[in-house]
Design a protein around this motif. Sequence first.
Motif, PDB file in Angstrom:
ATOM      1  N   THR A 289      -9.258   7.444   9.105  1.00 29.58           N
ATOM      2  CA  THR A 289      -8.903   8.088   7.836  1.00 29.58           C
ATOM      3  C   THR A 289      -8.609   7.086   6.717  1.00 29.58           C
ATOM      4  OG1 THR A 289      -6.526   8.158   8.353  1.00 29.58           O
ATOM      5  CG2 THR A 289      -7.895  10.019   9.108  1.00 29.58           C
TER       6      THR A 289
ATOM      7  N   LYS B 241      -5.726   6.084   6.120  1.00 29.88           N
ATOM      8  CA  LYS B 241      -4.349   6.377   5.716  1.00 29.88           C
ATOM      9  C   LYS B 241      -3.367   5.562   6.555  1.00 29.88           C
ATOM     10  CE  LYS B 241      -4.760  11.074   3.865  1.00 29.88           C
ATOM     11  NZ  LYS B 241      -3.845  10.851   2.732  1.00 29.88           N
TER      12      LYS B 241
ATOM     13  N   HIS C 145       5.209  14.581   2.885  1.00 34.26           N
ATOM     14  CA  HIS C 145       4.517  14.776   1.608  1.00 34.26           C
ATOM     15  C   HIS C 145       3.018  14.517   1.757  1.00 34.26           C
ATOM     16  CE1 HIS C 145       7.924  15.484  -1.051  1.00 34.26           C
ATOM     17  NE2 HIS C 145       8.583  14.501  -0.431  1.00 34.26           N
ATOM     18  N   SER C 146       2.670  13.524   2.550  1.00 35.64           N
ATOM     19  CA  SER C 146       1.257  13.196   2.733  1.00 35.64           C
ATOM     20  C   SER C 146       0.498  14.342   3.404  1.00 35.64           C
ATOM     21  CB  SER C 146       1.132  11.914   3.565  1.00 35.64           C
ATOM     22  OG  SER C 146      -0.229  11.608   3.804  1.00 35.64           O
ATOM     23  N   ARG C 147       1.071  14.900   4.447  1.00 41.05           N
ATOM     24  CA  ARG C 147       0.408  15.989   5.170  1.00 41.05           C
ATOM     25  C   ARG C 147       0.255  17.237   4.300  1.00 41.05           C
ATOM     26  NH1 ARG C 147      -0.426  15.367  10.526  1.00 41.05           N
ATOM     27  NH2 ARG C 147       0.613  13.608  11.581  1.00 41.05           N
TER      28      ARG C 147
ATOM     29  N   ASN D 227      -0.201  17.101   1.087  1.00 42.41           N
ATOM     30  CA  ASN D 227      -0.939  16.704  -0.116  1.00 42.41           C
ATOM     31  C   ASN D 227      -0.090  16.858  -1.377  1.00 42.41           C
ATOM     32  OD1 ASN D 227      -3.430  15.956   1.125  1.00 42.41           O
ATOM     33  ND2 ASN D 227      -3.901  18.135   1.386  1.00 42.41           N
ATOM     34  N   GLU D 228       1.162  16.483  -1.265  1.00 47.86           N
ATOM     35  CA  GLU D 228       2.096  16.570  -2.384  1.00 47.86           C
ATOM     36  C   GLU D 228       2.345  15.195  -2.996  1.00 47.86           C
ATOM     37  OE1 GLU D 228       4.865  20.232  -0.611  1.00 47.86           O
ATOM     38  OE2 GLU D 228       5.564  18.146  -0.519  1.00 47.86           O
ATOM     39  N   HIS D 229       2.673  15.183  -4.294  1.00 49.60           N
ATOM     40  CA  HIS D 229       3.095  13.946  -4.929  1.00 49.60           C
ATOM     41  C   HIS D 229       4.410  13.474  -4.303  1.00 49.60           C
ATOM     42  CE1 HIS D 229      -0.002  14.571  -7.868  1.00 49.60           C
ATOM     43  NE2 HIS D 229       0.434  13.616  -8.677  1.00 49.60           N
TER      44      HIS D 229
ATOM     45  N   HIS E  33       1.165   9.291  -3.044  1.00 50.57           N
ATOM     46  CA  HIS E  33       0.409   9.567  -4.262  1.00 50.57           C
ATOM     47  C   HIS E  33       1.355   9.862  -5.427  1.00 50.57           C
ATOM     48  CE1 HIS E  33      -3.009  10.799  -6.658  1.00 50.57           C
ATOM     49  NE2 HIS E  33      -2.391  11.923  -6.961  1.00 50.57           N
TER      50      HIS E  33
ATOM     51  N   GLY F  19      -3.130   8.103  -3.837  1.00 51.61           N
ATOM     52  CA  GLY F  19      -3.112   8.288  -2.397  1.00 51.61           C
ATOM     53  C   GLY F  19      -1.981   7.484  -1.777  1.00 51.61           C
ATOM     54  N   ASP F  20      -1.914   7.482  -0.463  1.00 52.80           N
ATOM     55  CA  ASP F  20      -0.871   6.748   0.258  1.00 52.80           C
ATOM     56  C   ASP F  20      -1.215   5.262   0.277  1.00 52.80           C
ATOM     57  OD1 ASP F  20       0.625   9.080   1.039  1.00 52.80           O
ATOM     58  OD2 ASP F  20      -0.958   9.509   2.486  1.00 52.80           O
TER      59      ASP F  20
END
Length: 412
Positions: free
Chosen positions: A58, A60, A107-109, A111-113, A166, A255-256
């Motif tokens: 990924t 990530k 937050h990553s999972r 898809n949040e800022h 992100h 992104g991360d």
Amino acid sequence: MFHATRDYSAIKEIPLLKSPPSYEEFRQHYLEPNTPVIIGSAMIQHWRARQEWVCPDTGKPNFDALREQLCQRTVKVPVADCQTRDFTDQKRSTMDMKDFLDEWETHSRANEHSRTYLKDFHFIRTFPEYGAYETPTIFCDDWMNEFWTRRMDMDDDYRFVYCGGHGTFTPFHADVYRSYSWSANICGVKKWTLFPPDQEHLFQDNHHNTVYDIDNVNPTQFPNFHKAERFTIYQQPGQTLFVPSGWWHQVQNIGDTISINHNWCNGSNLDLLLDSLSSDLKEVERELEHLKEMMEEGEWIETCQKVLLSNSGWDWSTLWHMCTAVRDRVLRQMNDGMIESPTFLDSTCTIFLQDGEEKQRTTPIFPAPLLSQQPPLELTLQRVNTVLDVIRKDPSARWYLVHVKMIPIDTK
């Protein structure tokens, strides 16, 4: 000895080098002219951080691996709240490393800022045996870390790790002491907006306040900011950016992201460091001008130096000690033909003094550069001696070093 001027007008874009340059190419084309460059992923591909901190499928962060490798004990990390301004910076606090990683992954999972940004984390000081990366050859002539990791009055360095989701960002700024920095992206993308030097008058209002966020500038307060020349780049995973001395910049994570960064300096920007210290001191003297008539001259000089050290993190004695330490190391290399001096690496360097008590040093020493990783020693010696002479000839600097710091500055 130093550059009379540095001309940035011919820069049309920031170059991308697929392969790392030789040290001499880097010094000639980027260090000396003080211009930025991006270097491709081949330079850091072998790093443990690139291989273990990133999911290969990924791209990530590998949160499970990070927790397994870095959370075996309680580790407090510095974080910034990207949604809360604190004067010219963001609100700072500390978090447990595991709590930070858990929050970040949530937050990553989704898809949040993110709003929490792990930044300025002294990774090597915290994990001295980990071996996440090696300093690239072209960045090894690093006087700040060479000197700071041997100081006898503190346990510190300028080697950092940054981790953020992100939308996290670093506000508009120029780096501490007008140092260089290099920043290697382990994963994610960073949007950099860089501004060449000598445009500070466009960034400030009538009260010397500086723009905080270049994406939200009040045109009434900063009516000339739109005139400032800028370069925008998107630093990809594996790429390393060299940020020259005095280039203001703002950085946004897309992104991360994980990155590794050093602040550093050497003979190529030594004149800019001297100018920065002098400028900071003039600002302090302007702020304290109303007290000058109430003090004796020596008291005034010492007070200004104390405020300078508090505000900017250095004073005349800091620059003096760094230059003399480098001078002494270079003289040993010239006289003995040695790569490093044993006196820089002996057991006394594991102890420093804090409040009069001996403490064990935890920060690993940054190695002195090899002969192949620095300019001709004669040039370095000439530049260091030039700055030492400038300090000697400054009446207030001389008085402060001799009478307050008890430094025999006429000894060469």
